[in-house]
Design an enzyme around this catalytic site. Sequence first.
Site, PDB file in Angstrom:
ATOM      1  N   GLU A 176       0.825  -1.333  -0.172  1.00 14.75           N
ATOM      2  CA  GLU A 176      -0.077   0.194  -0.051  1.00 14.75           C
ATOM      3  C   GLU A 176       1.073   1.284   0.089  1.00 14.75           C
ATOM      4  O   GLU A 176       1.755   1.552   1.010  1.00 14.75           O
ATOM      5  CB  GLU A 176      -0.939  -0.065   1.172  1.00 14.75           C
ATOM      6  CG  GLU A 176      -2.033   0.988   1.309  1.00 14.75           C
ATOM      7  CD  GLU A 176      -2.849   0.889   2.614  1.00 14.75           C
ATOM      8  OE1 GLU A 176      -3.785  -0.263   2.514  1.00 14.75           O
ATOM      9  OE2 GLU A 176      -2.544   1.712   3.384  1.00 14.75           O
ATOM     10  N   ASP A 207      -4.613  10.335   9.982  1.00 11.98           N
ATOM     11  CA  ASP A 207      -3.350   9.746  10.508  1.00 11.98           C
ATOM     12  C   ASP A 207      -2.666  10.300  11.560  1.00 11.98           C
ATOM     13  O   ASP A 207      -2.936  11.337  11.982  1.00 11.98           O
ATOM     14  CB  ASP A 207      -2.352   9.845   9.279  1.00 11.98           C
ATOM     15  CG  ASP A 207      -2.508   9.097   8.091  1.00 11.98           C
ATOM     16  OD1 ASP A 207      -2.367   7.924   8.175  1.00 11.98           O
ATOM     17  OD2 ASP A 207      -2.936   9.227   7.044  1.00 11.98           O
ATOM     18  N   TYR A 221     -11.991  -2.231   3.635  1.00 10.32           N
ATOM     19  CA  TYR A 221     -11.138  -1.962   4.455  1.00 10.32           C
ATOM     20  C   TYR A 221     -11.713  -1.561   5.892  1.00 10.32           C
ATOM     21  O   TYR A 221     -12.520  -0.669   6.161  1.00 10.32           O
ATOM     22  CB  TYR A 221     -10.459  -0.765   4.205  1.00 10.32           C
ATOM     23  CG  TYR A 221      -9.021  -0.374   4.785  1.00 10.32           C
ATOM     24  CD1 TYR A 221      -8.985  -0.483   6.314  1.00 10.32           C
ATOM     25  CD2 TYR A 221      -7.831   0.014   4.221  1.00 10.32           C
ATOM     26  CE1 TYR A 221      -7.845  -0.077   7.169  1.00 10.32           C
ATOM     27  CE2 TYR A 221      -6.484   0.518   4.941  1.00 10.32           C
ATOM     28  CZ  TYR A 221      -6.552   0.489   6.332  1.00 10.32           C
ATOM     29  OH  TYR A 221      -5.605   0.676   6.938  1.00 10.32           O
TER      30      TYR A 221
END
Lengths: 397, 276
Positions: free
Chosen positions: B58, B69, B184
Amino acid sequence: MKTSQPDAGGHFGDFGGKYIPETLMPAVAELEECYFDAKNDPEFMNTLAHFLKNYVGRPTPLTFASRLSDFLGIKIYLKREDLAHTGAHKINAALAQGLLAKRMGKRRVIAETGAGQHGVATATVCALLDLDCVIYMGEEDILRQSLNVFRMKLLGAEVRAVDSGSRTLKDATNEAIRDWVTNVRDTYYIIGSVVGPHPYPMMVRDFQSIIGKEAREQILTEIGQLPSICLACVGGGSNAIGLFYPFLEDDVRLIGIEAAGQGLNAKHAATISKGSPGILHGARSFLLQDNWGQVIEAHSISAGLDYPGVGPEHSWLKVNERAEYYSITDLEALEGLKLLSETEGIIPALETSHAVAFLSKIASELNSDDVVILNVSGRGDKDMSTVANTLGVADGS
Amino acid sequence: MNFSSDLNTSDRISEMFRKLKNESRPALIPFVPAGWPEFDATIDIVKTVEKAGADAIELGLPFSDPLADGVTNQNAYYEAIQQGTNTSTVLETVSLLRKEGIEFPIIVMGYFNPIFTYGSARWVKDAKEAGVDALIVVDLPPGESNELESAAKNSGLHLIYLVAPTSNPERLRHVANYASGFLYCVSLTGTTGARSELSSELPDFIHRVSEYVDLPLAIGFGISERKHVEEVGKLADAAIIGSAFVRTISEASLEERSIEIVKFIRQMKGEDSDFS
């Protein structure tokens, strides 16, 4: 374009929307549902009206600025959000959202702040309503707004310094969103402007539109006619949209003033004037970015305007040519601050000073019977050290 | 195996999961920002990752404001951008990787603005040509971009969507309508970053997801140890390892980077590492 309501997905034309991680999608759906529910609940609206009147001190006055009017040769009315409790318009939406947080059963509130006005308003509301409060603020802003940092702490809030990126409002917002993603189940995020994912831009606008609603009634009572211009500064754009919204269907020029910082060819925060469409903090809107879609650090002497994005409804008003947007530099804004201080005995926030400076710049192009409502979004106490440092204490005295 | 460019590259993703069915282990998919730690480091890193036995890579498309993040990935993105990494250089890197014989799936993960600015349809076309198999856009929920969605669909590029522990049945149904390739599953409510324990809610969450989705399930966010991969293996089809892998790379010296990458991946796969 007559009305300015977003579609069901929160889009104002091509702008707005919900560009957020999936973790937050149920939360914004819940918020939207709760907001519509509350809006139609007379008890909620009465409680809000009660606090706005007896706690915030609304309605704020519409002051005829006689000396400034004489000086510039036009008729100028000041909408006095600087007289609202905590010294700026931010309390209007913070209070309403604090009540929503309570209604949703959330015990913990987070917020981002640039100038510190929204942080102070949020901390105030949390003290009033007994909610836990965490404020995210860029390190750079903590330095230039130390008075507001102290106020927030005094009000019982925890102020978390953000040291990533430009260490200003953009990064404080990133950090608040990260907190929200992590603590979404028990946390309400009080966004301070008409930015973020739907329903925030619409909801914050609705809560701030009390500014324009009052101003419209007040000017009609006072002079029996509508103004020719409504004028306000634009960072994210909440005080501007709050003033503009009730005038959207009137034959009134709506003018928003962005921060040109050190100049439009140097570092600035003139998002609508110089940016391009992009996606930041949950919405599509104009954005300061490079050719590759990386967000550019904004600059303004005014922390509240130091933001590379802008509310999606402003982008929509811009492309539909319903509102006009111009910009004013740091130095011009300082002149604006001095002008309103000296002529009216009102020291405006540096944010507001941009609108004042613009008015003095274009006054000669207006007619003597033109009536302008200028939104004094906040008072300037918080900016005194910045102003003193820039002008020099001798000059500023 | 040599894929010609007109062959549907989505085959790489389905092929990977088909192959793993027989091995009864989850796919191991490390994440690394493209153009990092050095601008030209990605080619060697990905080659090493494939050789070490990972099942796909990825690649992070760096963004200035990565709000999903944690600090490890934020810093790496920042450095990558400073070094000149952009949407175009990332696609060039993928193209080079394919030329150098990399055959496992290449998944690009990023935020929407760089892709939007590049032009969604143009990005899909160029990514497809370069050899990208799938795209994950962290801040783009299904239904928000018709342009990207239809371009991806027409070209056979998988748009991978995310679901979170907060996803209710309504959201799961909605996401399932758009999902392609694999789904995901974000293991926790939070940002990316290594954690010592996986969420205790994870089994329930994955069970709920599987009621709505037939696709392979990948689990990511917070996975940093072999025991996490084992847990994931019991629940899902792939483990995505981000921050822990990023940290391994940033802590290794340039000379020892390849050795450390191989060690890390073998350890995550539960293979005894006699490499060093």
